[in-house]
Design a protein around this motif. Structure first.
Motif, short mmCIF file in Angstrom:
data_model
loop_
_atom_site.label_atom_id
_atom_site.label_comp_id
_atom_site.label_asym_id
_atom_site.label_seq_id
_atom_site.Cartn_x
_atom_site.Cartn_y
_atom_site.Cartn_z
N ASP A 1 0.81 -1.22 0.00
CA ASP A 1 0.00 0.00 0.00
C ASP A 1 0.84 1.27 0.00
OD1 ASP A 1 -2.44 -1.28 -0.11
OD2 ASP A 1 -2.63 -1.38 2.07
N HIS A 2 2.12 1.16 0.27
CA HIS A 2 2.96 2.34 0.35
C HIS A 2 3.64 2.67 -0.98
CE1 HIS A 2 2.18 2.30 4.60
NE2 HIS A 2 2.59 1.06 4.66
N GLU A 3 3.44 1.83 -1.98
CA GLU A 3 4.01 2.10 -3.30
C GLU A 3 3.13 3.11 -4.02
OE1 GLU A 3 4.46 -1.61 -5.34
OE2 GLU A 3 5.76 -2.43 -3.79
N PRO A 4 3.73 4.06 -4.73
CA PRO A 4 2.92 5.05 -5.45
C PRO A 4 2.26 4.45 -6.69
CG PRO A 4 5.25 5.38 -5.91
CD PRO A 4 5.16 4.30 -4.88
N GLY A 5 1.16 5.05 -7.10
CA GLY A 5 0.49 4.64 -8.33
C GLY A 5 -0.31 3.37 -8.18
N SER A 6 -0.69 2.85 -9.32
CA SER A 6 -1.47 1.62 -9.39
C SER A 6 -0.55 0.45 -9.69
CB SER A 6 -2.51 1.75 -10.51
OG SER A 6 -3.10 0.52 -10.78
N PRO A 7 -0.88 -0.74 -9.19
CA PRO A 7 -0.08 -1.91 -9.51
C PRO A 7 -0.39 -2.46 -10.91
CG PRO A 7 -1.87 -2.54 -8.10
CD PRO A 7 -1.91 -1.03 -8.22
N ALA A 8 -1.37 -1.87 -11.59
CA ALA A 8 -1.78 -2.37 -12.91
C ALA A 8 -0.87 -1.84 -14.01
CB ALA A 8 -3.23 -1.96 -13.20
N TYR A 9 -0.56 -2.70 -14.96
CA TYR A 9 0.17 -2.31 -16.16
C TYR A 9 -0.88 -1.88 -17.17
CZ TYR A 9 3.06 -2.62 -20.32
OH TYR A 9 3.72 -2.33 -21.49
N LEU A 10 -0.82 -0.62 -17.58
CA LEU A 10 -1.84 -0.11 -18.50
C LEU A 10 -1.50 -0.49 -19.93
CD1 LEU A 10 -2.55 3.43 -17.02
CD2 LEU A 10 -3.83 1.32 -16.74
N ALA A 11 -2.50 -0.96 -20.65
CA ALA A 11 -2.36 -1.33 -22.05
C ALA A 11 -3.69 -1.06 -22.74
CB ALA A 11 -1.99 -2.80 -22.20
N GLY A 12 -3.65 -0.74 -23.99
CA GLY A 12 -4.86 -0.54 -24.77
C GLY A 12 -5.20 -1.82 -25.50
N LEU A 13 -6.27 -2.48 -25.12
CA LEU A 13 -6.67 -3.73 -25.76
C LEU A 13 -7.46 -3.44 -27.03
CD1 LEU A 13 -7.92 -5.78 -22.68
CD2 LEU A 13 -5.67 -5.85 -23.77
N LEU A 14 -7.05 -4.04 -28.12
CA LEU A 14 -7.76 -3.91 -29.39
C LEU A 14 -8.70 -5.10 -29.51
CD1 LEU A 14 -4.73 -2.80 -31.58
CD2 LEU A 14 -6.46 -1.37 -30.47
N LEU A 15 -9.96 -4.88 -29.19
CA LEU A 15 -10.92 -5.97 -29.09
C LEU A 15 -11.87 -6.06 -30.29
CD1 LEU A 15 -11.76 -5.68 -25.29
CD2 LEU A 15 -10.28 -7.35 -26.42
N ARG A 16 -11.68 -5.22 -31.30
CA ARG A 16 -12.56 -5.25 -32.47
C ARG A 16 -12.59 -6.66 -33.06
NH1 ARG A 16 -15.12 -1.78 -35.24
NH2 ARG A 16 -14.00 0.00 -34.40
N ASN A 17 -13.81 -7.17 -33.23
CA ASN A 17 -14.05 -8.50 -33.79
C ASN A 17 -13.44 -9.63 -32.98
OD1 ASN A 17 -15.51 -7.39 -35.98
ND2 ASN A 17 -13.58 -6.96 -37.03
N ARG A 18 -13.08 -9.37 -31.74
CA ARG A 18 -12.56 -10.41 -30.86
C ARG A 18 -13.63 -10.79 -29.85
NH1 ARG A 18 -7.12 -7.66 -31.48
NH2 ARG A 18 -5.98 -9.18 -32.73
N ASP A 19 -13.65 -12.06 -29.49
CA ASP A 19 -14.65 -12.60 -28.59
C ASP A 19 -14.41 -12.12 -27.15
OD1 ASP A 19 -16.81 -14.34 -27.85
OD2 ASP A 19 -15.34 -15.78 -27.12
N VAL A 20 -15.41 -11.49 -26.59
CA VAL A 20 -15.37 -11.04 -25.19
C VAL A 20 -16.56 -11.67 -24.48
CG1 VAL A 20 -15.58 -9.05 -23.65
CG2 VAL A 20 -14.21 -8.87 -25.74
N LEU A 21 -16.31 -12.24 -23.32
CA LEU A 21 -17.35 -12.86 -22.53
C LEU A 21 -17.67 -11.99 -21.32
CD1 LEU A 21 -19.19 -15.30 -21.78
CD2 LEU A 21 -17.20 -16.21 -20.52
N VAL A 22 -18.94 -11.69 -21.14
CA VAL A 22 -19.41 -10.99 -19.95
C VAL A 22 -20.33 -11.96 -19.21
CG1 VAL A 22 -20.70 -9.03 -19.04
CG2 VAL A 22 -19.24 -8.74 -21.06
N VAL A 23 -19.96 -12.31 -17.99
CA VAL A 23 -20.78 -13.20 -17.18
C VAL A 23 -21.53 -12.33 -16.18
CG1 VAL A 23 -20.82 -15.19 -15.64
CG2 VAL A 23 -19.12 -15.07 -17.49
N GLY A 24 -22.84 -12.34 -16.30
CA GLY A 24 -23.69 -11.45 -15.52
C GLY A 24 -24.35 -10.47 -16.48
N ALA A 25 -25.57 -10.09 -16.17
CA ALA A 25 -26.29 -9.19 -17.07
C ALA A 25 -27.10 -8.17 -16.28
CB ALA A 25 -27.18 -9.99 -18.02
#
Length: 160
Positions: free
Chosen positions: A6-30
């Protein structure tokens, strides 16, 4: 995934731009959380499958229009096959955990809406201005990310 220091600055996530056009994405829950996520997935041209026994009227309408493929039934592990990206957005921690676990086994990134560190990806707070998408992702504080996004939106205006 273990929680970061918790003492590290910023987010632990590596930011990337996902190119999802015409790619299969699953959403569970509606429900309403899934509904919010679907808007952006459709904007970027993802081929979206939704699995949930019931859906909001808006998601059911997207299915009727052919914009998403809703399967009105409970999640099964095979639903993950072929997905490039997964969002677990049910009101059941058990189901969300099963989705995240199955995605992990397939090396597929998964956002878990109920427990950020239970998945392998996070959804940033975003908005579009001209040819930019502004994204803010914090360290387990989505309300702060939204507030910073709004501050940036106000400072940029509509970009004209």
């Amino acid at each position: 995934m273990s929680a970061p220091n918790d003492h590290e600055p910023g987010s632990p996530a590596y930011l990337a731009g996902l190119l999802l056009r015409n790619r299969d994405v699953l959403v569970v829950g509606a429900g309403h959380v899934a509904e919010r996520r679907l808007r952006r997935l459709l904007e970027v041209g993802a081929s979206v499958r939704v699995v949930a026994p019931e859906a909001t009227k808006a998601i059911a309408a997207l299915d009727e229009e052919g914009l998403v493929a809703w399967r009105a039934r409970p999640f099964v592990d095979d639903d993950l096959d072929g997905a490039w990206y997964v969002i677990a957005a049910t009101d059941s921690a058990e189901v969300n955990a099963a989705v995240a676990s199955g995605a992990e086994a397939r090396h597929t990134f998964c956002v878990r809406s109920d427990e950020a560190f239970g998945g392998s990806a996070w959804t940033p707070a975003t908005y579009n201005v001209q040819d930019l998408t502004v994204a803010v992702i914090g360290n387990r504080d989505p309300q702060r990310s939204k507030a910073v996004r709004e501050a940036i939106r106000q400072s940029l205006g509509d970009g004209s």
